[in-house]
Scaffold this active site. Structure first.
Site, PDB file in Angstrom:
ATOM      1  N   GLU A 195      -4.394  43.689  25.507  1.00 54.85           N
ATOM      2  CA  GLU A 195      -2.964  43.922  25.261  1.00 54.85           C
ATOM      3  C   GLU A 195      -2.466  43.106  24.065  1.00 54.85           C
ATOM      4  O   GLU A 195      -1.570  42.275  24.164  1.00 54.85           O
ATOM      5  CB  GLU A 195      -2.147  43.609  26.515  1.00 54.85           C
ATOM      6  N   GLU A 237      -6.396  50.011  32.379  1.00 57.94           N
ATOM      7  CA  GLU A 237      -5.554  49.403  33.404  1.00 57.94           C
ATOM      8  C   GLU A 237      -4.514  50.422  33.846  1.00 57.94           C
ATOM      9  O   GLU A 237      -3.865  51.054  33.017  1.00 57.94           O
ATOM     10  CB  GLU A 237      -4.827  48.155  32.906  1.00 57.94           C
TER      11      GLU A 237
END
Length: 479
Positions: free
Chosen positions: A184, A378
């Site tokens: 991320e 995810e």
């Protein structure tokens, strides 16, 4: 056969995703050094630290740090991997803790005990034909690098990261095919300390500091791509984005433009990693805000010649954007990305809006933009689970959440989007990155541990365990 359920390719990688700092524990065992996440307590103070408002890099007495034991994957990985294999996992996304390999981060030679631990983990996965999908840096910078160098504010970090990644590529070149660089990466702008180990000091120009740090990470990522392709010729190495389409709250052109700008805050990183150059909108932003990104002469060429092979991303929710001050007062809770409440969506117990269709939209947007394979690494529902008679956990809410997202993922594949695989977060309960809680559970496997760190760590199979087992067995036909 229902065509909706036949979209998944035969080699689709079904699995789950964990991170070293949220699962392993053993925070100073095996020669491991202290990491930034090891300094994060639970509660409101944790969130403030994540944003870069941290006054001390030392542990305090009487404070509970959930990462220190986490769910003890470090000692229990064989049993946990056996459970993943029982579900039929084709892959497991996990991360290597940088400080297990280089405890301080700037050593010349790696820590053999740390290297051997991951050798053992990968061997255990491969024993069950589970493909490791490895993130090199997942929210855990060695604390020494923060103290001595200021973390990613300092260009010297590029050299340390390159040494680290070359070390693990060489070590695991025969065991790991799929890699990602920074988890991320766009979180650097929203939570600088957890995202990049950055402490913001009074008087610093926040944008200048963060975008310069971003440049250092982007160059480091390109060097990792270069090294991975050289050392492991058949490898695939991707970037990793905290994704989620941003919708305009109304059809007012200002709202539409604002939603595009919000998306670009995240796309900026992936534009560079996937296209190999800074986009025009970023250059304009730098000009108009008097930001000066210091680059060395070879940086642009390095970025251009070492783009990623695929786009990894997390998806938990879509977002909404508006320029109306009254609407802006209606922000959702529970997510680092502040977003306006979408009146058409329900929300989780932590205020995360549930939008399966948003996954299909996000997949199409990313594929249209980059024309590179996607990997959903995810996605999941954090919820409070209740143990009933005979240690049963009937988490139908999780099954419903995942089922609806799988259907939209299937639709995206039929739209022509190339998706490598799907790893749900986290297949076993682990420490929440955002809140540090254990009661915010994502897993198919329950872990007996509470928010204060009490419990036996016993593992229990939830109803969703058997449901996901069937999803994998039928390659998504049995939804």
């Amino acid at each position: 056969m229902n065509k909706l359920h036949s979209a998944f390719p035969t080699n689709f990688l079904w699995g789950g995703a964990i991170a070293a700092n949220q699962a392993e524990g053993a925070y100073l065992e095996g020669g491991k050094g202290l990491t930034t996440v090891d300094l994060l307590p639970t509660g409101k103070e944790r969130f403030s630290f994540m944003l870069g408002n941290i006054d001390s890099l030392t542990l305090k007495e009487g404070v509970y740090y959930p990462s220190h034991e986490a769910i003890d994957f470090y000692h229990r990985y064989k049993d946990d991997i056996a459970l993943f294999a029982e579900m039929g996992f084709k892959c497991l996304r996990l991360s290597i803790a940088w400080a297990r390999i280089f405890p301080n981060g700037d050593e010349e030679l790696p820590n053999e005990e740390g290297l051997q631990f991951y050798d053992d983990v990968f061997d255990q996965l491969l024993k069950y034909n589970i493909e490791p999908v490895v993130t090199t840096c997942h929210f855990d910078v060695p604390v020494h690098l923060v103290e001595k160098y200021g973390s990613w504010k300092n260009r010297e970090m590029i050299n340390f990261y390159e040494r680290y990644t070359r070390t693990i590529f060489e070590r695991y070149k025969n065991k790991v095919k799929y890699w990602m660089t920074f988890n991320e990466i766009n979180m650097l702008l929203h939570a600088p300390f957890i995202g990049a180990g950055i402490i913001l000091k009074e008087g610093e120009d926040k944008d200048q500091v963060l975008y310069q740090a971003a440049h250092h990470q982007l160059v480091a990522s390109a060097l990792a791509v270069k090294a991975c392709h050289e050392i492991i010729p058949n490898s695939q190495i991707g970037c990793m984005l905290a994704a989620g389409a941003t919708f305009p709250y109304t059809c007012h052109p200002n709202d539409v433009w604002n939603s595009m700008e919000k998306d670009r805050e995240s796309y900026f990183f992936i534009d560079v990693q996937s296209r190999g150059e800074y986009p025009g909108y970023a250059k304009r932003y730098f000009r108009e805000n008097d930001l000066h990104i210091v680059m060395e002469k070879d940086d642009e060429e390095l970025l251009k010649n070492n783009t990623v092979d695929y786009i990894g991303f997390s998806y938990y929710a879509s977002r909404c954007a508006s320029t109306d001050p009254e609407v802006l007062s209606q922000l959702t809770e529970g997510n680092i990305f502040a977003s306006i409440k979408n009146p058409y969506l329900k929300a989780s117990e932590w205020g995360w809006q549930i939008d399966p269709k948003g996954l299909r939209i996000t997949c199409n947007q990313l594929y249209d933009r980059y024309q590179k394979p996607l990997f959903i690494v995810e996605n999941g529902l954090g919820a409070i689970d209740v143990i009933e008679d005979n240690d049963t956990i009937n988490d139908d809410y999780r099954i419903n959440y995942l089922n609806s997202h799988f259907k939209e993922m299937s639709e995206a594949i039929q739209d022509g989007v190339e998706i490598i695989g799907y790893t749900s977060w986290g297949p076993i309960d682990l420490v929440s990155a955002g809140t540090g809680e254990m009661k915010k559970r994502y897993g198919y496997i329950y872990v007996d541990k509470d928010n204060e760190g009490k419990g036996t760590l016993k593992r229990l199979k939830k109803k969703s365990f058997y449901w996901y087992q069937q999803v994998i067995k039928t390659n998504g036909e049995n939804l």
